[in-house]
Design a protein around this motif. Structure first.
Motif, PDB file in Angstrom:
ATOM      1  N   PHE A  73      -9.613   2.893   7.771  1.00 42.82           N
ATOM      2  CA  PHE A  73      -9.624   2.851   9.230  1.00 42.82           C
ATOM      3  C   PHE A  73      -8.258   3.248   9.765  1.00 42.82           C
ATOM      4  CE2 PHE A  73      -9.145  -1.509   7.702  1.00 42.82           C
ATOM      5  CZ  PHE A  73      -8.019  -1.951   8.344  1.00 42.82           C
ATOM      6  N   LYS A  74      -8.230   3.509  11.055  1.00 42.62           N
ATOM      7  CA  LYS A  74      -7.013   4.004  11.702  1.00 42.62           C
ATOM      8  C   LYS A  74      -6.625   3.044  12.816  1.00 42.62           C
ATOM      9  CE  LYS A  74      -5.346   7.846  14.440  1.00 42.62           C
ATOM     10  NZ  LYS A  74      -5.689   9.091  15.098  1.00 42.62           N
ATOM     11  N   ILE A  75      -5.336   2.669  12.830  1.00 37.62           N
ATOM     12  CA  ILE A  75      -4.787   1.842  13.907  1.00 37.62           C
ATOM     13  C   ILE A  75      -3.709   2.684  14.581  1.00 37.62           C
ATOM     14  CG2 ILE A  75      -3.567  -0.269  14.480  1.00 37.62           C
ATOM     15  CD1 ILE A  75      -4.756  -1.538  11.981  1.00 37.62           C
ATOM     16  N   PHE A  76      -3.972   3.081  15.795  1.00 33.30           N
ATOM     17  CA  PHE A  76      -3.112   3.985  16.554  1.00 33.30           C
ATOM     18  C   PHE A  76      -2.861   5.242  15.724  1.00 33.30           C
ATOM     19  CE2 PHE A  76      -2.109  -0.311  18.184  1.00 33.30           C
ATOM     20  CZ  PHE A  76      -2.588  -0.149  19.460  1.00 33.30           C
ATOM     21  N   SER A  77      -1.631   5.486  15.278  1.00 31.99           N
ATOM     22  CA  SER A  77      -1.368   6.682  14.481  1.00 31.99           C
ATOM     23  C   SER A  77      -1.149   6.361  13.006  1.00 31.99           C
ATOM     24  CB  SER A  77      -0.149   7.424  15.036  1.00 31.99           C
ATOM     25  OG  SER A  77       0.993   6.602  14.909  1.00 31.99           O
ATOM     26  N   VAL A  78      -1.474   5.141  12.594  1.00 36.27           N
ATOM     27  CA  VAL A  78      -1.287   4.707  11.207  1.00 36.27           C
ATOM     28  C   VAL A  78      -2.640   4.692  10.514  1.00 36.27           C
ATOM     29  CG1 VAL A  78      -0.504   2.842   9.713  1.00 36.27           C
ATOM     30  CG2 VAL A  78       0.701   3.308  11.847  1.00 36.27           C
ATOM     31  N   TYR A  79      -2.711   5.419   9.401  1.00 35.30           N
ATOM     32  CA  TYR A  79      -3.934   5.452   8.612  1.00 35.30           C
ATOM     33  C   TYR A  79      -3.840   4.407   7.500  1.00 35.30           C
ATOM     34  CZ  TYR A  79      -4.796   9.910  10.869  1.00 35.30           C
ATOM     35  OH  TYR A  79      -5.012  10.884  11.797  1.00 35.30           O
ATOM     36  N   ILE A  80      -4.827   3.557   7.408  1.00 30.79           N
ATOM     37  CA  ILE A  80      -4.895   2.585   6.307  1.00 30.79           C
ATOM     38  C   ILE A  80      -5.864   3.162   5.292  1.00 30.79           C
ATOM     39  CG2 ILE A  80      -5.528   0.248   5.652  1.00 30.79           C
ATOM     40  CD1 ILE A  80      -4.589  -0.631   8.407  1.00 30.79           C
ATOM     41  N   THR A  81      -5.311   3.502   4.123  1.00 31.96           N
ATOM     42  CA  THR A  81      -6.090   4.213   3.116  1.00 31.96           C
ATOM     43  C   THR A  81      -6.532   3.277   1.994  1.00 31.96           C
ATOM     44  OG1 THR A  81      -4.108   4.821   1.886  1.00 31.96           O
ATOM     45  CG2 THR A  81      -4.843   6.342   3.594  1.00 31.96           C
ATOM     46  N   LYS A  82      -7.533   3.729   1.263  1.00 34.19           N
ATOM     47  CA  LYS A  82      -8.065   2.943   0.144  1.00 34.19           C
ATOM     48  C   LYS A  82      -7.020   2.745  -0.963  1.00 34.19           C
ATOM     49  CE  LYS A  82     -12.076   2.641  -2.857  1.00 34.19           C
ATOM     50  NZ  LYS A  82     -13.345   3.279  -3.251  1.00 34.19           N
ATOM     51  N   PRO A  83      -6.265   3.798  -1.378  1.00 33.89           N
ATOM     52  CA  PRO A  83      -5.223   3.562  -2.402  1.00 33.89           C
ATOM     53  C   PRO A  83      -4.149   2.576  -1.949  1.00 33.89           C
ATOM     54  CG  PRO A  83      -5.648   5.903  -2.197  1.00 33.89           C
ATOM     55  CD  PRO A  83      -6.411   5.223  -1.098  1.00 33.89           C
ATOM     56  N   ALA A  84      -3.816   2.578  -0.657  1.00 31.59           N
ATOM     57  CA  ALA A  84      -2.802   1.640  -0.156  1.00 31.59           C
ATOM     58  C   ALA A  84      -3.318   0.203  -0.242  1.00 31.59           C
ATOM     59  CB  ALA A  84      -2.432   1.982   1.273  1.00 31.59           C
ATOM     60  N   LEU A  85      -4.580  -0.009   0.126  1.00 29.23           N
ATOM     61  CA  LEU A  85      -5.151  -1.361   0.041  1.00 29.23           C
ATOM     62  C   LEU A  85      -5.275  -1.826  -1.405  1.00 29.23           C
ATOM     63  CD1 LEU A  85      -7.914  -1.213   2.794  1.00 29.23           C
ATOM     64  CD2 LEU A  85      -5.791  -2.511   2.832  1.00 29.23           C
ATOM     65  N   GLU A  86      -5.700  -0.916  -2.291  1.00 26.32           N
ATOM     66  CA  GLU A  86      -5.799  -1.277  -3.711  1.00 26.32           C
ATOM     67  C   GLU A  86      -4.433  -1.624  -4.283  1.00 26.32           C
ATOM     68  OE1 GLU A  86      -7.727   1.955  -5.681  1.00 26.32           O
ATOM     69  OE2 GLU A  86      -9.718   1.395  -4.939  1.00 26.32           O
ATOM     70  N   ASN A  87      -3.437  -0.831  -3.947  1.00 24.33           N
ATOM     71  CA  ASN A  87      -2.074  -1.089  -4.417  1.00 24.33           C
ATOM     72  C   ASN A  87      -1.576  -2.447  -3.916  1.00 24.33           C
ATOM     73  OD1 ASN A  87       0.442  -0.624  -5.593  1.00 24.33           O
ATOM     74  ND2 ASN A  87       1.207   0.396  -3.764  1.00 24.33           N
ATOM     75  N   PHE A  88      -1.844  -2.748  -2.654  1.00 22.96           N
ATOM     76  CA  PHE A  88      -1.436  -4.036  -2.102  1.00 22.96           C
ATOM     77  C   PHE A  88      -2.132  -5.184  -2.831  1.00 22.96           C
ATOM     78  CE2 PHE A  88      -2.646  -7.549   0.704  1.00 22.96           C
ATOM     79  CZ  PHE A  88      -1.391  -8.117   0.897  1.00 22.96           C
ATOM     80  N   PHE A  89      -3.453  -5.111  -2.996  1.00 21.23           N
ATOM     81  CA  PHE A  89      -4.173  -6.217  -3.631  1.00 21.23           C
ATOM     82  C   PHE A  89      -3.780  -6.391  -5.096  1.00 21.23           C
ATOM     83  CE2 PHE A  89      -7.318  -5.686  -0.108  1.00 21.23           C
ATOM     84  CZ  PHE A  89      -7.138  -6.948   0.418  1.00 21.23           C
ATOM     85  N   ILE A  90      -3.528  -5.294  -5.807  1.00 20.40           N
ATOM     86  CA  ILE A  90      -3.089  -5.402  -7.204  1.00 20.40           C
ATOM     87  C   ILE A  90      -1.739  -6.100  -7.271  1.00 20.40           C
ATOM     88  CG2 ILE A  90      -2.239  -4.059  -9.170  1.00 20.40           C
ATOM     89  CD1 ILE A  90      -4.528  -2.093  -8.646  1.00 20.40           C
ATOM     90  N   ASN A  91      -0.790  -5.671  -6.443  1.00 18.82           N
ATOM     91  CA  ASN A  91       0.541  -6.294  -6.459  1.00 18.82           C
ATOM     92  C   ASN A  91       0.484  -7.746  -5.986  1.00 18.82           C
ATOM     93  OD1 ASN A  91       1.858  -4.030  -7.435  1.00 18.82           O
ATOM     94  ND2 ASN A  91       2.113  -3.178  -5.401  1.00 18.82           N
ATOM     95  N   PHE A  92      -0.323  -8.019  -4.974  1.00 14.79           N
ATOM     96  CA  PHE A  92      -0.446  -9.380  -4.460  1.00 14.79           C
ATOM     97  C   PHE A  92      -1.030 -10.310  -5.529  1.00 14.79           C
ATOM     98  CE2 PHE A  92      -2.951 -12.643  -2.221  1.00 14.79           C
ATOM     99  CZ  PHE A  92      -1.930 -13.251  -1.522  1.00 14.79           C
ATOM    100  N   LEU A  93      -2.124  -9.882  -6.168  1.00 11.10           N
ATOM    101  CA  LEU A  93      -2.722 -10.718  -7.219  1.00 11.10           C
ATOM    102  C   LEU A  93      -1.798 -10.870  -8.421  1.00 11.10           C
ATOM    103  CD1 LEU A  93      -6.471  -9.660  -7.201  1.00 11.10           C
ATOM    104  CD2 LEU A  93      -5.480 -11.809  -6.438  1.00 11.10           C
ATOM    105  N   ARG A  94      -1.037  -9.827  -8.716  1.00 12.74           N
ATOM    106  CA  ARG A  94      -0.092  -9.920  -9.833  1.00 12.74           C
ATOM    107  C   ARG A  94       0.959 -11.002  -9.562  1.00 12.74           C
ATOM    108  NH1 ARG A  94       1.370  -4.059 -11.317  1.00 12.74           N
ATOM    109  NH2 ARG A  94      -0.502  -3.994 -12.567  1.00 12.74           N
ATOM    110  N   ILE A  95       1.500 -11.015  -8.365  1.00 12.09           N
ATOM    111  CA  ILE A  95       2.519 -12.011  -8.030  1.00 12.09           C
ATOM    112  C   ILE A  95       1.918 -13.412  -8.010  1.00 12.09           C
ATOM    113  CG2 ILE A  95       4.000 -12.830  -6.140  1.00 12.09           C
ATOM    114  CD1 ILE A  95       4.649  -9.893  -5.605  1.00 12.09           C
ATOM    115  N   ILE A  96       0.734 -13.570  -7.421  1.00 12.27           N
ATOM    116  CA  ILE A  96       0.079 -14.884  -7.394  1.00 12.27           C
ATOM    117  C   ILE A  96      -0.251 -15.339  -8.812  1.00 12.27           C
ATOM    118  CG2 ILE A  96      -1.975 -16.125  -6.604  1.00 12.27           C
ATOM    119  CD1 ILE A  96       0.071 -15.583  -4.404  1.00 12.27           C
TER     120      ILE A  96
END
Length: 155
Positions: A73-96
């Motif tokens: 999805f897009k918020i104003f001029s920022v695109y939220i992409t699938k690889p960005a979300l996957e990267n975030f969730f992988i790093n977040f779960l790794r730290i937790i």
């Protein structure tokens, strides 16, 4: 000893692998272990709140740094992409996962309290392994050999 091996395998899995499903499975295994073995789980979760706010701040940086791939999805001029979300969730779960492993390994956790007496015996037996080879070279009788080992273990 077996529990320590399992924790080590969970640690390596959290560090090495990049598959979200595997890291998510490790998360639920560690959560299950923490629920049943960690008496201080609620206190630890309360202390984790500050870290979550800091990490959510890095979420924005990770989203902004990865602008390629399928757009979710897009918020104003920022695109939220699938690889960005996957990267975030992988790093977040790794730290937790690493935080939950540290809770399990800490001395405040009840894992070592349950197996404390056996842990000392196992450590003593492991220390005596080189001595076993020396005794075999001396051709010591089996009876004397067991007496010597049991004296060292102090059962």
């Amino acid at each position: 000893m077996l529990l320590n091996s399992i924790l080590f395998i969970l640690f390596l899995t959290s560090i090495i692998l990049d598959d979200l499903r595997i890291i998510g499975t490790v998360f639920f295994v560690e959560l299950f272990l923490n629920i049943f073995l960690n008496k201080n789980l609620l206190n630890n979760i309360k202390k984790l709140r500050v870290l979550l706010y800091i990490y959510l701040g890095t979420f924005i940086v990770q989203i902004l740094s990865t602008q390629e791939g399928e757009v979710v999805f897009k918020i104003f001029s920022v695109y939220i992409t699938k690889p960005a979300l996957e990267n975030f969730f992988i790093n977040f779960l790794r730290i937790i996962n690493l935080i939950m492993l540290s809770w399990l390994v800490s001395k405040k956790c009840s894992i070592f309290n349950h197996f404390g007496e056996y842990k000392v015996i196992i450590e003593n037996v492991i220390e005596l392994v080189p001595e076993v080879f020396v005794m075999f070279r001396k051709r010591m009788s089996l009876k004397r050999f067991f007496k010597h080992i049991l004296k060292k273990i102090k059962i």
